[in-house]
Structures are given as structure tokens and as C-alpha cells.
Enzyme design. Sequence first.
Site, PDB file in Angstrom:
ATOM      1  CG  ASP A  54      73.737  29.288  54.551  1.00 40.55           C
ATOM      2  OD1 ASP A  54      74.732  29.591  55.169  1.00 40.55           O
ATOM      3  OD2 ASP A  54      72.982  29.994  54.043  1.00 40.55           O
ATOM      4  CD  GLU A 132      66.161  16.685  91.262  1.00 38.35           C
ATOM      5  OE1 GLU A 132      65.232  17.656  91.402  1.00 38.35           O
ATOM      6  OE2 GLU A 132      66.556  16.182  92.037  1.00 38.35           O
ATOM      7  CD  GLU A 134      60.128  20.489  88.515  1.00 36.11           C
ATOM      8  OE1 GLU A 134      60.099  20.125  89.717  1.00 36.11           O
ATOM      9  OE2 GLU A 134      59.776  21.515  88.288  1.00 36.11           O
ATOM     10  CD  GLU A 189      57.719  18.238  90.959  1.00 35.08           C
ATOM     11  OE1 GLU A 189      57.105  19.038  91.421  1.00 35.08           O
ATOM     12  OE2 GLU A 189      58.693  17.794  91.511  1.00 35.08           O
ATOM     13  CD  GLU A 196      61.592  16.024  89.517  1.00 32.07           C
ATOM     14  OE1 GLU A 196      60.961  16.945  90.001  1.00 32.07           O
ATOM     15  OE2 GLU A 196      62.516  15.263  90.066  1.00 32.07           O
ATOM     16  CG  HIS A 245      65.449  21.844  91.352  1.00 25.43           C
ATOM     17  ND1 HIS A 245      64.418  21.360  91.927  1.00 25.43           N
ATOM     18  CD2 HIS A 245      65.138  23.114  91.139  1.00 25.43           C
ATOM     19  CE1 HIS A 245      63.384  22.289  92.198  1.00 25.43           C
ATOM     20  NE2 HIS A 245      64.049  23.189  91.667  1.00 25.43           N
ATOM     21  NE  ARG A 316      63.189  19.489  98.098  1.00 28.45           N
ATOM     22  CZ  ARG A 316      63.637  18.766  98.854  1.00 28.45           C
ATOM     23  NH1 ARG A 316      63.899  18.932 100.320  1.00 28.45           N
ATOM     24  NH2 ARG A 316      64.140  17.577  98.395  1.00 28.45           N
ATOM     25  CD  GLU A 336      68.185  20.316  94.385  1.00 29.85           C
ATOM     26  OE1 GLU A 336      67.185  19.609  93.687  1.00 29.85           O
ATOM     27  OE2 GLU A 336      68.060  20.356  95.631  1.00 29.85           O
ATOM     28  NE  ARG A 338      65.565  24.303  95.161  1.00 24.67           N
ATOM     29  CZ  ARG A 338      64.882  23.105  95.292  1.00 24.67           C
ATOM     30  NH1 ARG A 338      65.407  22.008  95.238  1.00 24.67           N
ATOM     31  NH2 ARG A 338      63.647  23.248  95.340  1.00 24.67           N
TER      32      ARG A 338
END
Length: 447
Positions: A54, A132, A134, A189, A196, A245, A316, A336, A338
Site C-alpha cells: 500500500d 565521507e 560523519e 573526527e 568518520e 563531504h 576547506r 569535493e 562539502r
Amino acid sequence: MAMGKQEEFVLRTLEEREIRFVRLWFTDVLGFLKSVAVAPAELEGAFAEGIGFDGSAIEGFARVYESDMLAKPDPATFQVLPWRSDVPGTARMFCDILTPDGTPSFADPRNVLKRALARAADMGFTFYTHPEIEFFLFERGAGADGRPVPIDNGGYFDHTPNAVGHDFRRTAITMLESMGISVEFSHHEGAPGQQEIDLRYADALSTADNIMTFRLVVKEVALEQGVHASFMPKPLAEHPGSGMHTHLSLFEGDRNAFFEPGAPYQLSRVARSFIAGLLRHAAEITAVTNQWVNSYKRLSGGGEAPAYVCWGHNNRSALVRVPMYKPAKGQSTRIEFRSPDSSCNPYLAFAVVLAAGLKGIEDGYELPEGAEDDVWALTDSERRALGITPLPSSLSEAIHAMESSELVAQTLGEHVFDFFLRNKRAEWQDYRRQVTAFEIDRYLPVL
């Protein structure tokens, strides 16, 4: 219907390994895992026609008057579940959701991603992702102040004396590897209790399936070890939140389409336009990559979470980071992204990220200058002068940006787009009605 080799392999394995229960998994629009168990005898029929359920009872799947749905298992995703060590065993497969006439359901997040990947394939690309992930490990039960208690006071890469974190990561990784999910790194981390675990590069559909499996494995291992695992984006006000990330690249056959020897940062024109697409459409897709009220506490909280739309080389604080180039490793050229957090719906998140990048390639977007400063350290006027705009700072702002996005509407399809926005507006209204501890502590004594 003649059965394919993969289906035959599944049925043979069930018999050889005495597996009595098969869990058919799929995901609702918000990214919560759903499961229905079938007996092995039912599987031949499930492969041929699917298992009926359903749809109106599942978040975002169907309205009441069109509730019949079929879950059709994908034999390529068959794995024995490692935490059921007892015999008879249990296995799982992910499903594609179909309507009764056998067409793919527009409400199925896995189908949303498949459609986006088909579009990439039409342009000659395969989309690879490497997340990655976390998360936090907390003691069971809250502390005296009602807040969660981390299992340790460790920091980034710390080798903490508390055995729980090590044992936890070792057990979780062993389980993941036994299910064919390759883990690249794992470490403590930056925040107390924060872990992580990075999954190895894979095509985006496999990665999304792996993330759904990963979240369940982590919670199962935590339960076994007497702790609580949480993917909440920002559970502790004074510490960084949990992000996901994600490293991205496009391949044309065996060739990395992001790599061009001799170009700045070895980035090809395709890669530069892809980044430009991510930047231009970043605000519109944020409600999908960061879908909870709490997600914006992480994004606006400083640290390594991006709050501004810019890219940088090894920066970063930027939304898009271009990792250091490794000579002789052109195939590893990647970018990457982030902003996503580890509690997003990975199917929808990968779909909108891919769509934004492909739009940049299709329309030949020019990449603006990279930001080499710590964007957090600049003043508002310095950021404005550099043309750096902020990401949405609340779920409300993110909804507002998504509402008028043609890109997101096309990528998610009308059904998912409408349901998602409706659900998020309701979440924001619920949040706005709350009287928080902050307000009581600050205003009650003085007003």
C-alpha cells in the site's frame, strides 16, 4: 519469463546458505529505509512481477486513491545480512518501485537517481561518488541536563583510550566489507564521540544503496555495543556537526572527464563547467542536500561547514574544494562537494548535484575566480566584493530557493518535488512554533 543469471544466483545462494528470510528494501522520499520480509519461495514471483504493498502508507509515495504499488527486487543488490549470525539467515535486496502496470514509480527516489544517471549517460558520462560519512556515538540515555553524552572526549584522528570507538569502527567496517561495501578510511573526527568512515569510490547508484546500508549497519552495531549512533547534522551546539563531504567525478568510459594534464589544477573544461553548475544552482539544491531544520545549525555554525557559495583549491571553508593533484594519478582528479550532511536522502541528493553539474556542462557555464581565503574570516562586504553569496541559512530560505527552481523540479519530477516541499514547509512551521530552552533561559528571568 525466463530468469536471468543474477536471479538464478540469488535463488541458489538462498538454498545453499539456508536463508529463510529475504528483506526487500526501498527508501521513502525523506530517505528513511523501508523493509518487507518475504519467504524464499515467494522470490521467483517477486522477480517476475514484484510484491504488492500500500503506497499511500509510505511517506510521499502515493495518494490514497492510487495506493497500489509493486516492489521489484534488484538481484544485483543481493547481500546476506551479517548481523543475523544465527541460522536460518537473512538476506536483503533493494527494490525498484513500480505502478501496477509495471512502469517505474515517479515517487521512488531510486528511480529519480536512475533518471538523472540516464541523462548523464546520454551525454556520454558515468557519475562516480565517494562519501565521507560523519556521525556521533552517544551513551544510551541523556545526561543530567537532558543533552546527549558523547562516548569519549577525543578529537580529530585521536587514538582514544576508550575502546568503544575502536571496537565500534572495526566491527562496523568488518560488516560493511562482508556485504561488499569497501571502506577506504575510518578515524575519530573533530568532536567528542564523532566518527568518520569513508566509502570507496563507486558509481552513484551503488553508492546511494551503500549509504542506506551503511546507516543501518552503524545503528545495528551501536545497539549491539550498548551505545546510540546518530546521523543528526548538529547534535552538540558547541562542536562541529556531521557532514557528508562527497567527492565527485565524471568518466567517459575508462577516462576521467575531469582530468586535463597541464590545465590549472589539472581540471578539464568539463570539470570547470561542472563546478560552475554546482555553484550557480547551489542555493536551489540545498533543501535536498540539507533537508532538516537542524541541518542549518551545521551549515551556519562555522568550522569546516560551508556557508558560502565559492570554490577553492584545498580550501576547506569553500563549498566546492579541488583536492591536491597527485602526479601520475590523473584518474583520481575529482572535486569535493562539502554541503551535504549524512542524514540526507542520498538518491535525491546525488540526483540534484549531478543535474546542477550537467547543466553547467550543457550551457557552458564559466567558472568564476576561486577563493583562496578562509571565507569564514572575511567580512560580509569583503565577501560581497568577491561575488561570494551565502548558502540558505535556514530550511525556510532553502525551501524558498527550491520552490522556483526549474532544475530541481525537472530532476525530482513533479510528484517528489511537490511532496518534498509540502513536507518541508510543514517541518518549518512545526519548528517555528517551538519555544526553545534558549528563549526560556534568556528571556524568562529578565522580561
